[in-house]
Write an enzyme that holds these catalytic residues in place. Sequence first.
Site, PDB file in Angstrom:
ATOM      1  N   ASP A 288       2.244 -20.396 -42.769  1.00 55.04           N
ATOM      2  CA  ASP A 288       3.433 -20.025 -43.532  1.00 55.04           C
ATOM      3  C   ASP A 288       3.085 -18.901 -44.502  1.00 55.04           C
ATOM      4  O   ASP A 288       1.913 -18.598 -44.760  1.00 55.04           O
ATOM      5  CB  ASP A 288       3.985 -21.247 -44.274  1.00 55.04           C
ATOM      6  CG  ASP A 288       2.949 -21.888 -45.179  1.00 55.04           C
ATOM      7  OD1 ASP A 288       2.523 -21.228 -46.143  1.00 55.04           O
ATOM      8  OD2 ASP A 288       2.554 -23.054 -44.934  1.00 55.04           O
TER       9      ASP A 288
ATOM     10  N   GLU B  53     -21.191 -13.387 -17.411  1.00 55.82           N
ATOM     11  CA  GLU B  53     -20.210 -13.647 -18.473  1.00 55.82           C
ATOM     12  C   GLU B  53     -20.641 -12.992 -19.783  1.00 55.82           C
ATOM     13  O   GLU B  53     -19.813 -12.474 -20.529  1.00 55.82           O
ATOM     14  CB  GLU B  53     -20.038 -15.161 -18.668  1.00 55.82           C
ATOM     15  CG  GLU B  53     -19.258 -15.815 -17.531  1.00 55.82           C
ATOM     16  CD  GLU B  53     -19.256 -17.335 -17.611  1.00 55.82           C
ATOM     17  OE1 GLU B  53     -18.282 -17.949 -17.153  1.00 55.82           O
ATOM     18  OE2 GLU B  53     -20.261 -17.918 -18.107  1.00 55.82           O
TER      19      GLU B  53
END
Length: 731
Positions: free
Chosen positions: A535, A615
């Site tokens: 928020d 990876e």
Amino acid sequence: MSIVFHRNTRIFTLETDHTTYQMQIDPIGLLLHLYYGPRVEKGEDMSYLLQYADRGFSGNPYEMQHDKRYSNDSLPQEYSVCGAGDYRLGALLVRQGNGAQGLDLRYESHKIVKGKYLLPGLPSVRDEDQARTLTIDLFDAASGIRVRLFYGVLPSRDVITRSVQVINDGRDAADIEKAASMTLDLPYGDWDLIHFHGRHTMERMPERMPLPHSVVRVGSVRGMSSHHHNPFSILCEPTASEDAGLCYGMMLVYSGNHSQEFEVDQAGQTRAVCGLDQETFGWHLESGECFYTPEVILACSREGLNGLSQIFHRLIRKNLCPPRFRDRKRPILINSWEAAYFDFNGAQLLEIAEKAADLGMDMLVMDDGWFGDRDNDDRALGDWTVNEGKLGMSLKDLSERIRALGLSFGIWFEPEMINEESVLAGEHPDWILCEPGRLPNMSRKQLVLDMSRKDVQDYLFAAMEKVIEEGSVSYVKWDFNRALANVYSRSLPRERQKEAGHRFMLGTYSLLERLTARFPDLMIEGCAGGGGRFDAGMLYYCPQIWCSDNTDALERIQIQRGTSYGYPASAMGSHVSASPNHQTGRSMPLETRAVTAMAGAFGYELDPGQLTDEEKNAVRDQIARYRSLQDLVMNGTYYRLGEIGREGDQAAWLTVSEDKSEALLSLVLTHVRSNPAFPYVRLKGLDPHALYRDKKTGRLVSGRALMQGGYSLPAMYGDYPAVQVHFVKEG
Ligand code: DGJ
């Protein structure tokens, strides 16, 4: 001038670059709302919009009883009060000394000043050069209650902020039973409400619905803004799309209980009231005392939902988040949580750090489990002393060795919480929120500290200060893993118990304020079991917030998309995690996980020791790529591509740099089909006259063509394939 008061008409006009807001003092001193929307001509008098009608059972102010067409129940009000003849949603309810609750607020005075007001103890939008403040005092003569309406106008941000101060200038004490931050009356038009609901690991899912002839309320009583209902909502025309149509956004700068209420009245007029939740709030005002509501940010756009979102993105980045992180590159971090959970020691962390450094990352964050005797989530919250036994070294030592690898060091805290099984609970049982004589409600086996107490705040400040200093900590992940219950403070008298929830939030804000003042370079990432306190209140202190505990890329795409309606990419903490994903068990290609995480503040949340060589090379490439794109992602103009719920088999988003010199298109196939349609999007926000080169294929296309004709890609196959296309303007 962005705020003008016209003496003859008694009209206040607030102007931003693209919007106008008007209200008028009527003949008997009531403040009527006239207009909020796209900009009208300077000096335009919008009072012609007021309509008067005798609506049965809608009463009249005493002075107006000769005119049955004049009613507080039908005229648009600037700040609605309960119990005095306006039967629609009220914003303010004050129980006065004699037990009365009606208020008759009449205009008393106003002031227009340079700069943006600030709210004591509460986060709010920051001041800036062009900002202006209007305050209007309304007064209820019978009770002595004065209401000061604050309006902050930020012209170039296209934003108006509002807040309210309630002052008891009467002789008797009074009790505020409801104090919302705003009323917004939209007397004309039909509106869809878009609000953002969710749950733990699936936050901020947009839901769009036409407003019915009743009251719709979304909010939180959980003591946190919550995973379940974000304190942000949108009203838009039924035909509004991502790119066109009139939209209004209301965002509360607050992290506790909130309420967003919407009502369509008997005449089809719409009212929105937003602010503190009523049920869980109360405030006692002795004579001479006052109370400030949290701030609400209002924005209006006729450029559709993307246009509205972009206003909030800019404002949050430039005027809400801590200024010192506005232009600073965020660290690409590796967090230990999904790599090791509680099961780590110093040597293992150093191993992770070594690999992370080799892959090109900037920071190692030691998550939960480093303090007290915490080896699982049952115990030790509150005991913020380093468990050197578990680490096998001091914090200073660990941090120094990590920093010697070229990484900075971050650490996890959950300051507002306490476990029953902790040293702190034994020493200070009175510091815990709990109703006398009751067994507390448990959640994750933890309880909540009474943050309203100065002694609790002081303890936490000292404990955190010590750790931050000792570990030369440059980042704190500030977690919050349960909702509040049994909200009762032993330090408050009976008549102030309803203040405990809001005082809790004020206490948290005060601690954040002190820590950020003490350590100006410390970056705090907000977190509450993922995105349970995502928020504007937390964003005032934290430039980024961990978006969700759900790191599954397919679900993260939805969560990030929902979050983007109100909040910028720069605010979304977003990490690449292991495959299969720990929350859903789904396997996702590494590239798709990275493309998804690159839509925010990027990092990793896995054990790099488990990566194959191939990876590792891919991760090196991702890190280098993000570094080159970071500025664009964090500061560019963000567009959602595809309409809510009609995205089809693909999810796509686009960021265009402010100067339109580059753009990044990201696209993930969420459903791969045989013999499929080609992935296709129409770009937005480019310079129509410029040529843009797709950096991968070398293809050169004009901005106009990309926006009108769009861009298609070859068919993609496999599990959830993803692609990023970086367009760079030529010449
Ligand atoms: C919830 C957070 O969202 C996670 O990332 C992790 O920090 C855990 N808490 C630790 O308890």
